[in-house]
Motif scaffolding. Structure first.
Motif, short mmCIF file in Angstrom:
data_model
loop_
_atom_site.label_atom_id
_atom_site.label_comp_id
_atom_site.label_asym_id
_atom_site.label_seq_id
_atom_site.Cartn_x
_atom_site.Cartn_y
_atom_site.Cartn_z
N GLU A 387 0.81 -1.22 0.00
CA GLU A 387 0.00 0.00 0.00
C GLU A 387 0.84 1.27 0.00
OE1 GLU A 387 -3.14 0.36 -0.33
OE2 GLU A 387 -3.82 -1.72 -0.14
N MET A 388 0.31 2.28 -0.66
CA MET A 388 0.79 3.65 -0.53
C MET A 388 -0.07 4.32 0.54
SD MET A 388 3.18 3.97 -2.93
CE MET A 388 3.32 5.74 -3.25
N ILE A 389 0.57 4.98 1.51
CA ILE A 389 -0.21 5.66 2.54
C ILE A 389 0.13 7.15 2.54
CG2 ILE A 389 -0.26 3.59 3.97
CD1 ILE A 389 1.71 4.98 5.87
N SER A 390 -0.81 7.93 3.01
CA SER A 390 -0.61 9.37 3.13
C SER A 390 -0.26 9.70 4.57
CB SER A 390 -1.88 10.13 2.71
OG SER A 390 -1.69 11.53 2.88
N ALA A 391 1.00 10.05 4.80
CA ALA A 391 1.47 10.33 6.15
C ALA A 391 2.78 11.11 6.06
CB ALA A 391 1.68 9.02 6.94
N ASP A 392 3.26 11.54 7.22
CA ASP A 392 4.56 12.20 7.30
C ASP A 392 5.62 11.10 7.38
OD1 ASP A 392 6.96 13.43 8.24
OD2 ASP A 392 5.77 15.15 8.90
N GLU A 393 6.29 10.83 6.26
CA GLU A 393 7.19 9.68 6.19
C GLU A 393 8.32 9.76 7.21
OE1 GLU A 393 9.72 7.08 2.88
OE2 GLU A 393 8.93 9.06 2.36
N SER A 394 8.89 10.95 7.39
CA SER A 394 10.02 11.09 8.32
C SER A 394 9.59 10.76 9.75
CB SER A 394 10.60 12.50 8.25
OG SER A 394 9.65 13.47 8.67
#
Length: 505
Positions: A387-394
């Motif tokens: 999955e691709m998720i929408s979040a702050d990756e860092s």
């Protein structure tokens, strides 16, 4: 059957399940720990948890610390053997309230006869169980209780009166019309009044109207009658004679019949000084962290320059000292960065920069980085979300790094660390399992508090107890949950979920 017909039937099925007054859940037996992948509205109502706090957990989270019930063994055997079963089990509402759950559990098998899922149908039978227990108890103890009550009534009244007068909180008893029936000594001292100024007076008229507080009226007249009791209700008010006070109120309306019917009990805790101390501590934390950051950055730069320009004749020992200095400077830099994160969280200034990214890829990259830095442990990754998720990756990578580092740190004698990725309903789930010392049940919630460190961990391992607090806040700000499953001597499994949709749920 056409695709549209199947879709309509599925939508109708979900509506029917949500219309049920019974709580319904589905668990995925193919995934580790048989997590919940679906729950209907009634299950949320029965348990008090919201859907994002339920999905991904094993059903045992409803038993909280009450894990010694014989019914749990019956459930385990049924799951192990792929059988149906019916149990009455003690569960706990999100607010800690006990309720009895009548659970019907059945397996769902695939075409090859393997158990893929379990369906659980649950009903709150608290009233029935309490009635049974009360009746049994009353039959056994009625005669003894009557005689004991008659004998000790006066003694109990005196004893309770002593407790009320010595307790370090202000206590008020009101009649249904909000007139003061009694107060304890702590109330009189705190608010600088006498019994003559209070007894028989309307609460709002005390001290020439200084208790005529809008939020207090809201509590007593609107909230308390519909939500008995009220706990941790904050009231801030500027009293003419004693200044501004920040108070926490706990209120309870007595609903028994008889002479005490509808009396209102209010306990008032003055937290003005405590909140000010916390504010000063947070201010100091923020200022100290920022002030330390600048000289530390300079020191790190100077150490790096020295490492690049070491003359050959100074030898390997000098180079080793410089290298160790750099390592400890990095450790101090990481600690200050964590303190700054705590400061931002406390002041509500944590910033999330959300964007789509490949969750599995980020996890594998984080694992590779940690693995390259440690030779003492082997990290195994299994499962995937795709999955691709929408979040702050860092920030998410920061959480993963912290959980992996803890798994290594707190399991020094065990080489294997297991990471598992899965998609559970519309959430991605990350779990890291170690074989370390484990955590006591009573510490499971506290370890996510700021600066909390369990006694045994504090004695054996260095740290400030802020890493898990930061992780928990980051995951909560993303609409997910972070939790631990652990027993002393049996290792720990830390897991978190993140929603797949772009909005925090």
């Amino acid at each position: 059957m056409s695709h549209e017909t199947a879709k309509e039937d599925f939508s109708l099925l979900l509506q029917a399940l949500d219309a049920s007054i019974s709580g319904i859940i589905l668990t995925d037996n193919r995934l580790p720990d048989n997590p919940i992948i679906y729950c209907n509205k009634a299950f949320e109502t029965i348990s008090g948890y919201q859907r994002n706090e339920i999905i991904g957990h094993n059903c045992r989270f409803l038993q909280k610390e009450d894990r010694d019930q014989k019914e749990r063994e019956k459930l385990r055997n049924a799951i192990r053997n792929g059988e149906s079963c019916i149990v009455d089990i003690r569960n706990y509402h999100k607010d800690g309230t006990l309720f009895y759950n009548e659970l019907y559990m059945s397996p769902i098998k695939d075409d090859q006869g393997r158990v893929s899922y379990f369906i659980g149908v649950q009903n709150d039978v608290t009233h029935r169980k309490k009635a049974e227990l009360d009746l049994r108890h009353q039959q056994q103890l009625m005669e003894k209780r009557i005689s004991e009550r008659t004998q000790s009534l006066k003694e109990s009244e005196d004893y309770l009166a002593s407790i009320v007068q010595t307790v370090r909180e202000s206590l008020i008893v009101l009649d249904p019309d909000f007139r003061v029936l009694s107060v304890n000594d702590h109330f009189l001292k705190t608010f600088k009044v006498t019994t003559g100024d209070t007894i028989g007076k309307l609460l709002y008229d005390l001290g020439n109207g200084q208790w005529n507080i809008a939020s207090l009226k809201e509590l007593l007249e609107n909230i308390l009658p519909t939500n008995n009791p009220v706990e941790e209700f904050e009231v801030e008010h500027d009293f003419p004679h004693i200044g501004r006070k920040l108070m926490v109120l706990n209120a309870h309306r007595i609903e028994l019949e008889g002479q005490y019917k509808d009396r209102i009990l209010i306990a008032i805790e003055d937290i003005t000084d405590r909140r000010e101390i916390e504010r000063r501590k947070d201010d100091f934390l923020s200022i100290a962290s920022h002030e330390l950051k600048t000289p530390l950055t300079t020191i790190k730069g100077l150490v790096q320059i020295m490492q690049r320009t070491v003359p050959p004749e100074l030898g390997e020992k000098f180079r080793s000292v410089l290298e160790k200095t750099g390592v400890y400077v990095d450790r101090l830099n990481n600690l200050i960065a964590e303190l700054l994160d705590v400061s931002r969280i406390q002041t509500g200034n944590i910033e999330l920069h959300k964007d789509l990214f490949d969750f599995d890829k980020s996890v594998h990259e984080a694992v590779d980085t940690i693995q390259a830095a440690t030779k003492s442990h082997q990290i195994q990754v299994s499962g995937n979300t795709g999955e691709m998720i929408s979040a702050d990756e860092s920030h998410i990578v920061q959480v993963i790094n912290n959980l992996l580092s803890n798994a290594i740190k707190y399991a020094p004698d065990h080489r294997e660390i297991e990471v598992y990725l899965s998609q559970v309903s519309n959430f991605v789930k990350f779990s890291v399992k170690d074989q370390g010392m484990g955590i006591r049940m009573e510490d499971h919630k506290k370890i996510f508090d700021r600066f909390y460190r369990a006694g045994e961990i504090q004695q054996r391992f260095p740290g400030m107890g802020i890493g898990l607090y930061i992780c928990d806040q980051i995951i909560k700000n993303h609409g997910g949950t972070l939790w631990v499953e652990s027993e002393p001597g049996k290792g720990s499994t830390f897991s978190f979920t993140l929603p797949l949709n772009t909005q925090a749920t």
